[in-house]
Design a protein around this motif. Structure first.
Motif, PDB file in Angstrom:
ATOM      1  N   ARG A   1      11.870  -6.171   6.586  1.00  0.00           N
ATOM      2  CA  ARG A   1      10.573  -6.767   6.243  1.00  0.00           C
ATOM      3  C   ARG A   1      10.085  -6.267   4.894  1.00  0.00           C
ATOM      4  NH1 ARG A   1       7.477  -5.456  11.082  1.00  0.00           N
ATOM      5  NH2 ARG A   1       8.871  -6.437  12.530  1.00  0.00           N
ATOM      6  N   ALA A   2      10.223  -4.943   4.677  1.00  0.00           N
ATOM      7  CA  ALA A   2       9.781  -4.364   3.408  1.00  0.00           C
ATOM      8  C   ALA A   2      10.586  -4.944   2.248  1.00  0.00           C
ATOM      9  CB  ALA A   2       9.936  -2.843   3.443  1.00  0.00           C
ATOM     10  N   ALA A   3      11.890  -5.100   2.438  1.00  0.00           N
ATOM     11  CA  ALA A   3      12.724  -5.679   1.382  1.00  0.00           C
ATOM     12  C   ALA A   3      12.303  -7.118   1.091  1.00  0.00           C
ATOM     13  CB  ALA A   3      14.194  -5.623   1.782  1.00  0.00           C
ATOM     14  N   GLN A   4      12.033  -7.876   2.135  1.00  0.00           N
ATOM     15  CA  GLN A   4      11.590  -9.261   1.959  1.00  0.00           C
ATOM     16  C   GLN A   4      10.240  -9.302   1.247  1.00  0.00           C
ATOM     17  OE1 GLN A   4      13.518 -11.745   2.635  1.00  0.00           O
ATOM     18  NE2 GLN A   4      12.077 -13.272   1.952  1.00  0.00           N
ATOM     19  N   ASP A   5       9.328  -8.415   1.646  1.00  0.00           N
ATOM     20  CA  ASP A   5       8.013  -8.358   0.998  1.00  0.00           C
ATOM     21  C   ASP A   5       8.160  -7.995  -0.473  1.00  0.00           C
ATOM     22  OD1 ASP A   5       6.878  -8.986   3.406  1.00  0.00           O
ATOM     23  OD2 ASP A   5       6.173  -6.944   3.858  1.00  0.00           O
ATOM     24  N   MET A   6       9.049  -7.045  -0.763  1.00  0.00           N
ATOM     25  CA  MET A   6       9.245  -6.640  -2.159  1.00  0.00           C
ATOM     26  C   MET A   6       9.834  -7.790  -2.977  1.00  0.00           C
ATOM     27  SD  MET A   6      10.594  -2.718  -1.720  1.00  0.00           S
ATOM     28  CE  MET A   6      10.879  -2.469  -3.456  1.00  0.00           C
ATOM     29  N   LYS A   7      10.771  -8.540  -2.394  1.00  0.00           N
ATOM     30  CA  LYS A   7      11.340  -9.694  -3.096  1.00  0.00           C
ATOM     31  C   LYS A   7      10.250 -10.712  -3.389  1.00  0.00           C
ATOM     32  CE  LYS A   7      16.010  -9.615  -1.145  1.00  0.00           C
ATOM     33  NZ  LYS A   7      16.930 -10.323  -0.232  1.00  0.00           N
ATOM     34  N   GLU A   8       9.424 -10.975  -2.375  1.00  0.00           N
ATOM     35  CA  GLU A   8       8.350 -11.951  -2.541  1.00  0.00           C
ATOM     36  C   GLU A   8       7.357 -11.489  -3.609  1.00  0.00           C
ATOM     37  OE1 GLU A   8       6.291 -15.406  -2.099  1.00  0.00           O
ATOM     38  OE2 GLU A   8       8.261 -14.901  -1.297  1.00  0.00           O
ATOM     39  N   GLN A   9       7.004 -10.219  -3.572  1.00  0.00           N
ATOM     40  CA  GLN A   9       6.078  -9.692  -4.578  1.00  0.00           C
ATOM     41  C   GLN A   9       6.697  -9.767  -5.974  1.00  0.00           C
ATOM     42  OE1 GLN A   9       4.774  -5.689  -3.885  1.00  0.00           O
ATOM     43  NE2 GLN A   9       3.523  -5.634  -5.718  1.00  0.00           N
ATOM     44  N   ALA A  10       7.973  -9.437  -6.092  1.00  0.00           N
ATOM     45  CA  ALA A  10       8.649  -9.515  -7.390  1.00  0.00           C
ATOM     46  C   ALA A  10       8.692 -10.956  -7.890  1.00  0.00           C
ATOM     47  CB  ALA A  10      10.067  -8.951  -7.278  1.00  0.00           C
ATOM     48  N   ARG A  11       8.919 -11.910  -6.980  1.00  0.00           N
ATOM     49  CA  ARG A  11       8.920 -13.318  -7.367  1.00  0.00           C
ATOM     50  C   ARG A  11       7.536 -13.751  -7.857  1.00  0.00           C
ATOM     51  NH1 ARG A  11       7.085 -17.663  -5.873  1.00  0.00           N
ATOM     52  NH2 ARG A  11       6.322 -16.957  -3.865  1.00  0.00           N
ATOM     53  N   ARG A  12       6.494 -13.323  -7.115  1.00  0.00           N
ATOM     54  CA  ARG A  12       5.126 -13.673  -7.538  1.00  0.00           C
ATOM     55  C   ARG A  12       4.813 -13.059  -8.900  1.00  0.00           C
ATOM     56  NH1 ARG A  12       3.847 -12.557  -2.023  1.00  0.00           N
ATOM     57  NH2 ARG A  12       3.073 -10.520  -2.637  1.00  0.00           N
ATOM     58  N   GLU A  13       5.201 -11.801  -9.085  1.00  0.00           N
ATOM     59  CA  GLU A  13       4.937 -11.141 -10.366  1.00  0.00           C
ATOM     60  C   GLU A  13       5.693 -11.824 -11.497  1.00  0.00           C
ATOM     61  OE1 GLU A  13       5.797  -6.978  -9.979  1.00  0.00           O
ATOM     62  OE2 GLU A  13       4.123  -6.629  -8.611  1.00  0.00           O
ATOM     63  N   SER A  14       6.944 -12.217 -11.244  1.00  0.00           N
ATOM     64  CA  SER A  14       7.701 -12.892 -12.301  1.00  0.00           C
ATOM     65  C   SER A  14       7.071 -14.247 -12.625  1.00  0.00           C
ATOM     66  CB  SER A  14       9.171 -13.053 -11.898  1.00  0.00           C
ATOM     67  OG  SER A  14       9.304 -13.961 -10.826  1.00  0.00           O
ATOM     68  N   ASP A  15       6.610 -14.964 -11.595  1.00  0.00           N
ATOM     69  CA  ASP A  15       5.918 -16.235 -11.841  1.00  0.00           C
ATOM     70  C   ASP A  15       4.660 -16.013 -12.680  1.00  0.00           C
ATOM     71  OD1 ASP A  15       7.829 -17.555 -10.372  1.00  0.00           O
ATOM     72  OD2 ASP A  15       6.577 -17.808  -8.576  1.00  0.00           O
ATOM     73  N   LEU A  16       3.929 -14.961 -12.359  1.00  0.00           N
ATOM     74  CA  LEU A  16       2.715 -14.647 -13.114  1.00  0.00           C
ATOM     75  C   LEU A  16       3.060 -14.306 -14.563  1.00  0.00           C
ATOM     76  CD1 LEU A  16      -0.342 -14.193 -13.091  1.00  0.00           C
ATOM     77  CD2 LEU A  16       0.098 -11.829 -12.420  1.00  0.00           C
ATOM     78  N   ILE A  17       4.116 -13.524 -14.767  1.00  0.00           N
ATOM     79  CA  ILE A  17       4.526 -13.159 -16.133  1.00  0.00           C
ATOM     80  C   ILE A  17       4.922 -14.404 -16.913  1.00  0.00           C
ATOM     81  CG2 ILE A  17       6.334 -11.976 -17.443  1.00  0.00           C
ATOM     82  CD1 ILE A  17       6.224  -9.764 -15.297  1.00  0.00           C
ATOM     83  N   VAL A  18       5.653 -15.321 -16.265  1.00  0.00           N
ATOM     84  CA  VAL A  18       6.059 -16.554 -16.940  1.00  0.00           C
ATOM     85  C   VAL A  18       4.824 -17.384 -17.288  1.00  0.00           C
ATOM     86  CG1 VAL A  18       7.252 -18.759 -16.571  1.00  0.00           C
ATOM     87  CG2 VAL A  18       8.377 -16.614 -15.960  1.00  0.00           C
ATOM     88  N   GLN A  19       3.869 -17.476 -16.362  1.00  0.00           N
ATOM     89  CA  GLN A  19       2.644 -18.233 -16.646  1.00  0.00           C
ATOM     90  C   GLN A  19       1.885 -17.621 -17.819  1.00  0.00           C
ATOM     91  OE1 GLN A  19       0.487 -18.242 -12.965  1.00  0.00           O
ATOM     92  NE2 GLN A  19       1.749 -19.827 -12.017  1.00  0.00           N
ATOM     93  N   GLU A  20       1.770 -16.299 -17.824  1.00  0.00           N
ATOM     94  CA  GLU A  20       1.092 -15.618 -18.928  1.00  0.00           C
ATOM     95  C   GLU A  20       1.820 -15.849 -20.244  1.00  0.00           C
ATOM     96  OE1 GLU A  20       0.817 -11.556 -17.663  1.00  0.00           O
ATOM     97  OE2 GLU A  20      -0.884 -11.937 -16.338  1.00  0.00           O
ATOM     98  N   ALA A  21       3.157 -15.840 -20.205  1.00  0.00           N
ATOM     99  CA  ALA A  21       3.937 -16.072 -21.428  1.00  0.00           C
ATOM    100  C   ALA A  21       3.707 -17.490 -21.940  1.00  0.00           C
ATOM    101  CB  ALA A  21       5.422 -15.825 -21.160  1.00  0.00           C
TER     102      ALA A  21
END
Length: 171
Positions: A77-97
């Motif tokens: 579960r923690a690994a899945q949550d971390m993947k999801e959080q990393a995906r959200r953060e990468s999406d946010l970084i792309v949007q900011e870029a």
């Protein structure tokens, strides 16, 4: 030597003539039977104790297995949550870029328009200065005593063209 139940069943006791069985061999047999059963009872008690120990150890192993399973599920579960959080953060970084690139593009377009306006303003000031001097830009002039004619190039007329909201200076 321990006796088995089969051996006990097949023991033949000889009978004395009047008195029945002989007392010595019967007492010896009973003693052997008692010893054999005593040994069996001890083994049974030892095995019972060992069984309790193994049951306790098995219970510990079951608890450990349950703990390991829950730990594994939590880790997944923690690994899945971390993947999801990393995906959200990468999406946010792309949007900011993308937002930053749009901002830089707007600023560059605004700077280009400002520079084009400055060019138009400078050209109009130059024309006005030439008119004040009474000289027409591009008129032929003679230089000194040499008599050589040099043509001064007249500035090209400036017209503004608008394409897609961006003004361009055509020269």
């Amino acid at each position: 030597m321990p006796l088995t139940p089969v051996e006990i069943r097949h023991v033949e006791l000889k009978r004395a003539w009047l008195r029945g069985y002989r007392r010595g061999p019967v007492d010896g047999l009973l003693e052997e039977i008692a010893d054999s059963f005593e040994e069996v009872w001890r083994e049974r008690a030892d095995l019972s104790d060992r069984l309790e120990e193994l049951d306790a150890e098995a219970a510990k192993h079951r608890e450990l297995e349950a703990l390991l399973r829950s730990t594994l599920v939590s880790a997944e579960r923690a690994a899945q949550d971390m993947k999801e959080q990393a995906r959200r953060e990468s999406d946010l970084i792309v949007q900011e870029a993308h937002a930053e690139s749009r901002r830089v593009t707007r600023e560059a377009a605004a700077e280009k328009r400002r520079l084009e306006e400055d060019i138009v303003t400078i050209r109009s000031h130059l024309r006005a200065a030439f008119e004040l001097l009474g000289e027409e830009p591009g008129a032929d002039r003679k230089q000194g005593d040499e008599g050589a004619e040099t043509a001064v190039k007249r500035p090209t007329p400036v017209e503004e063209v608008s394409e897609g909201g961006i003004r361009k200076v055509a020269g």
